[in-house]
Design a protein around this motif. Structure first.
Motif, PDB file in Angstrom:
ATOM      1  N   GLU A 116       0.884  -1.161   0.000  1.00 16.53           N
ATOM      2  CA  GLU A 116       0.000   0.000   0.000  1.00 16.53           C
ATOM      3  C   GLU A 116       0.922   1.211   0.000  1.00 16.53           C
ATOM      4  N   PHE A 117       0.770   2.076  -0.985  1.00 16.86           N
ATOM      5  CA  PHE A 117       1.686   3.209  -1.114  1.00 16.86           C
ATOM      6  C   PHE A 117       1.143   4.434  -0.385  1.00 16.86           C
ATOM      7  N   PHE A 118       2.008   5.106   0.386  1.00 18.60           N
ATOM      8  CA  PHE A 118       1.684   6.422   0.921  1.00 18.60           C
ATOM      9  C   PHE A 118       2.328   7.483   0.062  1.00 18.60           C
ATOM     10  N   GLU A 119       3.422   7.076  -0.551  1.00 19.15           N
ATOM     11  CA  GLU A 119       4.127   8.008  -1.421  1.00 19.15           C
ATOM     12  C   GLU A 119       4.776   7.215  -2.533  1.00 19.15           C
ATOM     13  N   ARG A 120       4.670   7.741  -3.755  1.00 16.19           N
ATOM     14  CA  ARG A 120       5.363   7.127  -4.902  1.00 16.19           C
ATOM     15  C   ARG A 120       5.614   8.290  -5.854  1.00 16.19           C
ATOM     16  N   GLY A 121       6.682   9.037  -5.584  1.00 15.03           N
ATOM     17  CA  GLY A 121       6.892  10.255  -6.360  1.00 15.03           C
ATOM     18  C   GLY A 121       8.348  10.510  -6.667  1.00 15.03           C
ATOM     19  N   ILE A 122       8.573  11.626  -7.297  1.00 20.30           N
ATOM     20  CA  ILE A 122       9.947  11.987  -7.653  1.00 20.30           C
ATOM     21  C   ILE A 122      10.255  13.344  -7.035  1.00 20.30           C
ATOM     22  N   GLY A 123      11.490  13.535  -6.596  1.00 22.38           N
ATOM     23  CA  GLY A 123      11.854  14.817  -5.988  1.00 22.38           C
ATOM     24  C   GLY A 123      13.357  14.994  -6.010  1.00 22.38           C
ATOM     25  N   GLU A 124      13.802  16.010  -5.282  1.00 25.45           N
ATOM     26  CA  GLU A 124      15.245  16.265  -5.213  1.00 25.45           C
ATOM     27  C   GLU A 124      15.833  15.556  -4.016  1.00 25.45           C
ATOM     28  N   VAL A 125      17.021  15.068  -4.154  1.00 24.95           N
ATOM     29  CA  VAL A 125      17.679  14.380  -3.051  1.00 24.95           C
ATOM     30  C   VAL A 125      17.892  15.366  -1.878  1.00 24.95           C
ATOM     31  N   THR A 126      17.714  14.892  -0.645  1.00 26.34           N
ATOM     32  CA  THR A 126      17.997  15.747   0.516  1.00 26.34           C
ATOM     33  C   THR A 126      19.515  15.680   0.782  1.00 26.34           C
ATOM     34  N   PRO A 127      20.045  16.606   1.572  1.00 24.64           N
ATOM     35  CA  PRO A 127      21.491  16.538   1.853  1.00 24.64           C
ATOM     36  C   PRO A 127      21.887  15.205   2.492  1.00 24.64           C
ATOM     37  N   GLU A 128      21.051  14.670   3.417  1.00 25.18           N
ATOM     38  CA  GLU A 128      21.374  13.394   4.084  1.00 25.18           C
ATOM     39  C   GLU A 128      21.413  12.260   3.071  1.00 25.18           C
ATOM     40  N   GLU A 129      20.391  12.245   2.193  1.00 18.70           N
ATOM     41  CA  GLU A 129      20.336  11.179   1.179  1.00 18.70           C
ATOM     42  C   GLU A 129      21.525  11.276   0.229  1.00 18.70           C
ATOM     43  N   ALA A 130      21.876  12.513  -0.137  1.00 20.23           N
ATOM     44  CA  ALA A 130      22.999  12.699  -1.062  1.00 20.23           C
ATOM     45  C   ALA A 130      24.271  12.114  -0.455  1.00 20.23           C
ATOM     46  N   MET A 131      24.482  12.337   0.839  1.00 16.01           N
ATOM     47  CA  MET A 131      25.674  11.801   1.511  1.00 16.01           C
ATOM     48  C   MET A 131      25.614  10.283   1.558  1.00 16.01           C
ATOM     49  N   ALA A 132      24.426   9.740   1.886  1.00 21.28           N
ATOM     50  CA  ALA A 132      24.298   8.284   2.020  1.00 21.28           C
ATOM     51  C   ALA A 132      24.418   7.577   0.683  1.00 21.28           C
ATOM     52  N   MET A 133      24.070   8.271  -0.401  1.00 20.07           N
ATOM     53  CA  MET A 133      23.970   7.586  -1.693  1.00 20.07           C
ATOM     54  C   MET A 133      25.013   8.067  -2.709  1.00 20.07           C
ATOM     55  N   ASN A 134      25.968   8.867  -2.287  1.00 24.13           N
ATOM     56  CA  ASN A 134      26.984   9.396  -3.219  1.00 24.13           C
ATOM     57  C   ASN A 134      26.353  10.143  -4.388  1.00 24.13           C
ATOM     58  N   LEU A 135      25.336  10.933  -4.121  1.00 21.28           N
ATOM     59  CA  LEU A 135      24.691  11.665  -5.216  1.00 21.28           C
ATOM     60  C   LEU A 135      25.039  13.149  -5.112  1.00 21.28           C
ATOM     61  N   SER A 136      25.009  13.829  -6.250  1.00 23.08           N
ATOM     62  CA  SER A 136      25.283  15.267  -6.229  1.00 23.08           C
ATOM     63  C   SER A 136      24.062  15.998  -5.694  1.00 23.08           C
ATOM     64  N   PRO A 137      24.290  17.142  -5.023  1.00 22.72           N
ATOM     65  CA  PRO A 137      23.146  17.914  -4.531  1.00 22.72           C
ATOM     66  C   PRO A 137      22.189  18.224  -5.683  1.00 22.72           C
TER      67      PRO A 137
END
Ligand code: GLP
Length: 251
Positions: A115-136
């Motif tokens: 059951e989905f509460f969220e299934r969307g697209i957005g910008e990476v947060t600073p925490e996620e960027a650090m955890a996932m090696n992604l650019s801001p």
């Protein structure tokens, strides 16, 4: 003996005004669930026959069958042809294999659902960027879902996936790994952290357990062959249903 445990739990629920469950089959379903939770019937043990239960409880066979049928669908009970109805063993998940929720449940003959509460697209947060090696500012797909076996909620999961691996969240129907596989981005390796937690009020409500029940918090970071991170998922599993099993070897 087992029959009397079930009978007395059913009678207790029928008398208890807090139960507020006028439908006999739902009351019986709850009684069976309670008895299994309290280990009145152990995993692998057989339930009394439909006929014996309907006689002991003064309920019709149809009502008893309906109560049992729902629990079979949820994966709490299993039926073997000609042999009867049994309390299902706990879901055992080998720790060393990188499998998906959907695969783990299907392997046990259960019916996985989300059951989905969220299934969307957005910008990476600073925490996620650090955890996932992604650019801001990198685009990411976010999934927030409750994972079920039939009607029974087992886990809550929040996943973040780089849009480079999964450009459109609508590609995920029930299984994230299936969607990644179709894009040639199925993870090949993962790091996983697991810790015991007490489920918060919000998590407990979604998982249909009491506040403060035992849970397992799991964090998984999965990688593609080339080392790119393809998912960062935080999960909260019900502690009363899931067993994580690891195989250990000496060198
Ligand atoms: C497990 C893992 C998650 C992973 C999920 C994929 O639940 N803990 O990290 O994202 O499986 O499962 P599915 O492909 O069914 O969405």
């Amino acid at each position: 003996m087992m029959e009397s445990v079930l009978t007395s739990e059913y009678r207790r629920l029928s008398r208890d005004p807090a139960t507020q469950q006028p439908l006999a089959y739902l009351r019986l379903r709850q009684a069976i669930r309670n008895v299994i939770d309290q280990r009145g019937i152990e995993p692998g043990q057989a339930l009394p026959s439909e006929r014996d239960l309907s006689q002991a409880l003064g309920l019709s066979r149809v009502t008893v069958r309906k109560a049992i049928g729902g629990l079979v669908e949820e994966g709490l009970l299993t039926q073997r042809h000609g042999a009867g109805t049994f309390v299902a063993e706990r879901i055992v998940k080998p720790m060393s294999r990188l499998t998906s929720f959907t695969e783990d449940l299907r392997a046990r003959g259960l019916n996985p659902r989300s059951e989905f509460f969220e299934r969307g697209i957005g910008e990476v947060t600073p925490e996620e960027a650090m955890a996932m090696n992604l650019s801001p500012g990198a685009p990411v797909v976010r999934l927030h879902r409750v994972r079920y076996a039939g009607d029974e909620p087992l886990a809550i999961e929040r996943s973040v996936v780089p849009a480079s691996a999964l450009p459109d969240p609508a590609l995920v129907h029930d299984s994230l790994y299936e969607a990644l596989e179709q894009r040639g981005c199925r993870p090949r390796r993962a790091l996983q952290r697991l810790r015991a937690v007490l489920l918060t009020a919000q998590h407990a409500r979604l998982l249909h357990v009491a506040v403060g029940s035992a849970g397992l918090a799991i964090e998984r970071r999965s990688f593609l062959d080339d080392g790119r991170i393809v998912e960062f998922t935080s999960s909260w599993y019900r502690g009363d249903i899931y067993d994580f099993v690891a195989e250990l070897q000496t060198d």
